[in-house]
Structures are given as structure tokens and as C-alpha cells.
Design a protein around this motif. Structure first.
Motif, PDB file in Angstrom:
ATOM      1  N   SER A 122       0.833  -1.211   0.000  1.00 27.79           N
ATOM      2  CA  SER A 122       0.000   0.000   0.000  1.00 27.79           C
ATOM      3  C   SER A 122       0.868   1.263   0.000  1.00 27.79           C
ATOM      4  CB  SER A 122      -0.961   0.000   1.197  1.00 27.79           C
ATOM      5  OG  SER A 122      -0.292   0.315   2.398  1.00 27.79           O
ATOM      6  N   VAL A 123       2.059   1.176   0.573  1.00 23.71           N
ATOM      7  CA  VAL A 123       2.981   2.309   0.594  1.00 23.71           C
ATOM      8  C   VAL A 123       3.537   2.552  -0.803  1.00 23.71           C
ATOM      9  CG1 VAL A 123       5.239   3.093   1.450  1.00 23.71           C
ATOM     10  CG2 VAL A 123       3.586   2.086   3.026  1.00 23.71           C
ATOM     11  N   TYR A 124       3.874   1.486  -1.483  1.00 19.53           N
ATOM     12  CA  TYR A 124       4.473   1.600  -2.813  1.00 19.53           C
ATOM     13  C   TYR A 124       3.649   0.771  -3.795  1.00 19.53           C
ATOM     14  CZ  TYR A 124       8.464   2.775  -5.785  1.00 19.53           C
ATOM     15  OH  TYR A 124       9.288   3.310  -6.738  1.00 19.53           O
ATOM     16  N   PRO A 125       2.446   1.242  -4.112  1.00 17.95           N
ATOM     17  CA  PRO A 125       1.582   0.454  -4.998  1.00 17.95           C
ATOM     18  C   PRO A 125       2.109   0.478  -6.435  1.00 17.95           C
ATOM     19  CG  PRO A 125       0.563   2.560  -4.544  1.00 17.95           C
ATOM     20  CD  PRO A 125       1.837   2.509  -3.732  1.00 17.95           C
ATOM     21  N   ASN A 126       2.132  -0.672  -7.029  1.00  9.45           N
ATOM     22  CA  ASN A 126       2.472  -0.775  -8.454  1.00  9.45           C
ATOM     23  C   ASN A 126       1.897  -2.073  -8.999  1.00  9.45           C
ATOM     24  OD1 ASN A 126       4.280  -2.916  -7.906  1.00  9.45           O
ATOM     25  ND2 ASN A 126       5.960  -1.508  -7.551  1.00  9.45           N
ATOM     26  N   SER A 127       2.059  -2.298 -10.258  1.00  7.59           N
ATOM     27  CA  SER A 127       1.466  -3.488 -10.865  1.00  7.59           C
ATOM     28  C   SER A 127       2.181  -4.775 -10.461  1.00  7.59           C
ATOM     29  CB  SER A 127       1.471  -3.346 -12.383  1.00  7.59           C
ATOM     30  OG  SER A 127       2.790  -3.188 -12.845  1.00  7.59           O
ATOM     31  N   ASN A 128       3.368  -4.670  -9.891  1.00  7.31           N
ATOM     32  CA  ASN A 128       4.129  -5.850  -9.483  1.00  7.31           C
ATOM     33  C   ASN A 128       4.143  -5.990  -7.962  1.00  7.31           C
ATOM     34  OD1 ASN A 128       4.860  -6.472 -12.152  1.00  7.31           O
ATOM     35  ND2 ASN A 128       6.474  -4.931 -12.068  1.00  7.31           N
ATOM     36  N   SER A 129       2.979  -6.084  -7.366  1.00  9.15           N
ATOM     37  CA  SER A 129       2.903  -6.198  -5.911  1.00  9.15           C
ATOM     38  C   SER A 129       3.721  -7.378  -5.418  1.00  9.15           C
ATOM     39  CB  SER A 129       1.449  -6.371  -5.467  1.00  9.15           C
ATOM     40  OG  SER A 129       0.739  -5.193  -5.692  1.00  9.15           O
ATOM     41  N   MET A 130       4.349  -7.178  -4.287  1.00  7.89           N
ATOM     42  CA  MET A 130       5.194  -8.200  -3.695  1.00  7.89           C
ATOM     43  C   MET A 130       4.345  -9.190  -2.905  1.00  7.89           C
ATOM     44  SD  MET A 130       8.478  -7.624  -1.205  1.00  7.89           S
ATOM     45  CE  MET A 130       7.822  -6.023  -0.845  1.00  7.89           C
ATOM     46  N   CYS A 131       4.828 -10.394  -2.792  1.00  6.70           N
ATOM     47  CA  CYS A 131       4.215 -11.400  -1.935  1.00  6.70           C
ATOM     48  C   CYS A 131       5.275 -11.856  -0.931  1.00  6.70           C
ATOM     49  CB  CYS A 131       3.684 -12.573  -2.749  1.00  6.70           C
ATOM     50  SG  CYS A 131       4.961 -13.540  -3.559  1.00  6.70           S
ATOM     51  N   THR A 132       4.870 -12.645   0.010  1.00  5.98           N
ATOM     52  CA  THR A 132       5.824 -13.159   0.998  1.00  5.98           C
ATOM     53  C   THR A 132       5.605 -14.649   1.199  1.00  5.98           C
ATOM     54  OG1 THR A 132       6.727 -12.892   3.221  1.00  5.98           O
ATOM     55  CG2 THR A 132       4.360 -12.616   2.996  1.00  5.98           C
ATOM     56  N   CYS A 133       6.671 -15.332   1.538  1.00  3.85           N
ATOM     57  CA  CYS A 133       6.549 -16.748   1.887  1.00  3.85           C
ATOM     58  C   CYS A 133       7.017 -16.983   3.325  1.00  3.85           C
ATOM     59  CB  CYS A 133       7.286 -17.640   0.895  1.00  3.85           C
ATOM     60  SG  CYS A 133       8.784 -16.994   0.223  1.00  3.85           S
ATOM     61  N   MET A 134       7.202 -15.901   4.075  1.00  3.31           N
ATOM     62  CA  MET A 134       7.567 -16.016   5.493  1.00  3.31           C
ATOM     63  C   MET A 134       6.284 -16.173   6.296  1.00  3.31           C
ATOM     64  SD  MET A 134       8.059 -14.605   8.711  1.00  3.31           S
ATOM     65  CE  MET A 134       8.690 -13.034   9.170  1.00  3.31           C
ATOM     66  N   ASN A 135       6.195 -17.198   7.117  1.00  4.00           N
ATOM     67  CA  ASN A 135       4.964 -17.416   7.880  1.00  4.00           C
ATOM     68  C   ASN A 135       5.217 -17.704   9.354  1.00  4.00           C
ATOM     69  OD1 ASN A 135       5.925 -20.009   7.635  1.00  4.00           O
ATOM     70  ND2 ASN A 135       4.407 -20.631   6.125  1.00  4.00           N
ATOM     71  N   ALA A 136       6.346 -17.238   9.879  1.00  2.80           N
ATOM     72  CA  ALA A 136       6.615 -17.397  11.305  1.00  2.80           C
ATOM     73  C   ALA A 136       5.622 -16.548  12.105  1.00  2.80           C
ATOM     74  CB  ALA A 136       8.045 -16.963  11.623  1.00  2.80           C
ATOM     75  N   VAL A 137       5.226 -17.056  13.264  1.00  3.79           N
ATOM     76  CA  VAL A 137       4.283 -16.363  14.138  1.00  3.79           C
ATOM     77  C   VAL A 137       4.926 -16.205  15.511  1.00  3.79           C
ATOM     78  CG1 VAL A 137       2.006 -16.508  15.217  1.00  3.79           C
ATOM     79  CG2 VAL A 137       2.319 -17.311  12.870  1.00  3.79           C
ATOM     80  N   THR A 138       4.862 -14.981  16.062  1.00  3.45           N
ATOM     81  CA  THR A 138       5.507 -14.709  17.348  1.00  3.45           C
ATOM     82  C   THR A 138       4.539 -14.318  18.455  1.00  3.45           C
ATOM     83  OG1 THR A 138       5.843 -12.336  16.992  1.00  3.45           O
ATOM     84  CG2 THR A 138       7.541 -13.840  16.118  1.00  3.45           C
ATOM     85  N   GLY A 139       3.291 -14.034  18.113  1.00  5.89           N
ATOM     86  CA  GLY A 139       2.341 -13.560  19.118  1.00  5.89           C
ATOM     87  C   GLY A 139       2.175 -12.046  19.092  1.00  5.89           C
ATOM     88  N   HIS A 140       3.076 -11.345  18.429  1.00  7.71           N
ATOM     89  CA  HIS A 140       2.935  -9.900  18.197  1.00  7.71           C
ATOM     90  C   HIS A 140       3.436  -9.648  16.787  1.00  7.71           C
ATOM     91  CE1 HIS A 140       2.599  -5.654  18.888  1.00  7.71           C
ATOM     92  NE2 HIS A 140       3.866  -5.470  18.564  1.00  7.71           N
ATOM     93  N   ASP A 141       2.530  -9.793  15.840  1.00 14.27           N
ATOM     94  CA  ASP A 141       2.885  -9.748  14.434  1.00 14.27           C
ATOM     95  C   ASP A 141       1.987  -8.763  13.697  1.00 14.27           C
ATOM     96  OD1 ASP A 141       4.717 -12.169  14.515  1.00 14.27           O
ATOM     97  OD2 ASP A 141       2.842 -13.035  15.233  1.00 14.27           O
ATOM     98  N   GLY A 142       2.550  -8.070  12.726  1.00 15.55           N
ATOM     99  CA  GLY A 142       1.756  -7.173  11.895  1.00 15.55           C
ATOM    100  C   GLY A 142       2.178  -5.729  12.017  1.00 15.55           C
TER     101      GLY A 142
END
Length: 150
Positions: free
Chosen positions: A16-36
Motif C-alpha cells: 500500500s505504501v508503494y503500490p504498483n502493478s508488481n505487488s510483492m508477496c511473501t513466503c515467510m509465515n513465522a508467528v511470534t504472538g505480536h505480528d503485523g
């Protein structure tokens, strides 16, 4: 365009900060209990900082971060931190209110440094449309923060 650096919420916010046609994705899925991505009030910075010990980032030298050692966005390019406490400035506050950034590159660097959590400090707290208020329990202290709901 797939990152392993940060979680999906940070990824969505960065897009949302840098919108463009090539939006990035992520494959990191670690969870810590305080995420986001969070918005915190300046009055709650001390308790948040003491509890999470985030790296403090700012746009430039003009951005006041109180007594906290901080890095400018340009200094931290290429670095990764578990948690970031980012001080907002007037331009970024306008972005949070829905006005697109005219020069998003440096802000994009700032918001893509953390792996698990990005907390944005607002000097004049407001709740952006994409956030909802939630309570965080930090030790024995409860604070109200905005939580990004992409």
C-alpha cells in the motif's frame, strides 16, 4: 517478487505504501504472538519500547525520536530487524489518512525492515481506515493500539 524477510501483514502494508502493478508477496509465515502493523500513541512509546526492544527508525534527522537511538531510513537499507518502531512524519500521516505518497521509495525502505512487527508512532494519534483498535497487554500495562486489517 516474493520476500522471505517479513510476514503477510507487513507485506500488504508495504504494497500500500508503494503500490504498483508488481505487488510483492511473501513466503515467510513465522508467528511470534505480536505480528503485523500497529499504530501507537506517543504516550505509550516507553512501555512499548521497554517490552519489545524494537529498532527505532525515522525518515530523516528532522524527525524527533525523543531519547531513543534511531536510524534514518536511508541508513538501514538492506538491513532486517525483528521489530521496528517507526516515527511517523507529516507526509506519512497524510498517507495514513488516504493521500498517496508522491515519493514512496524511502518510506518503503522503512516499512520493509521488520520481520514480525512494525509499530508506527503518531504524535497526534488518529485511527486510519485500514486499522482497528485493539488492546495490547505489555507485562502489567495495557495499551490501546491501531492494528492493520488489510
Amino acid at each position: 517478487n516474493c520476500s522471505r524477510r517479513f510476514n503477510k501483514d507487513i507485506c500488504k502494508f508495504a504494497n500500500s505504501v508503494y503500490p504498483n502493478s508488481n505487488s510483492m508477496c511473501t513466503c515467510m509465515n513465522a508467528v511470534t504472538g505480536h505480528d503485523g502493523v500497529f499504530i501507537i500513541k506517543e504516550k505509550d512509546v516507553d512501555v512499548y519500547y521497554q517490552y519489545f526492544r524494537p529498532t527505532v527508525l525515522k525518515y530523516d534527522v528532522k524527525t524527533d525520536t525523543g531519547n531513543y537511538h534511531s536510524l534514518n531510513f536511508g541508513e538501514c537499507k538492506g538491513m532486517t530487524f525483528d521489530r521496528v518502531l517507526m516515527y511517523s512524519n507529516g507526509v506519512f500521516d497524510k498517507f495514513l489518512k488516504g493521500i498517496p505518497l508522491t515519493s514512496p521509495s524511502k518510506y518503503y525502505v522503512g516499512v520493509t525492515r521488520p520481520k514480525y512487527s512494525l509499530a508506527i508512532v503518531q504524535l497526534k494519534y488518529f485511527l486510519p481506515e485500514a486499522f482497528k483498535e485493539v488492546e495490547l497487554l505489555l507485562g502489567e500495562t495495557k495499551i490501546v493500539v491501531g492494528y492493520y486489517q488489510a
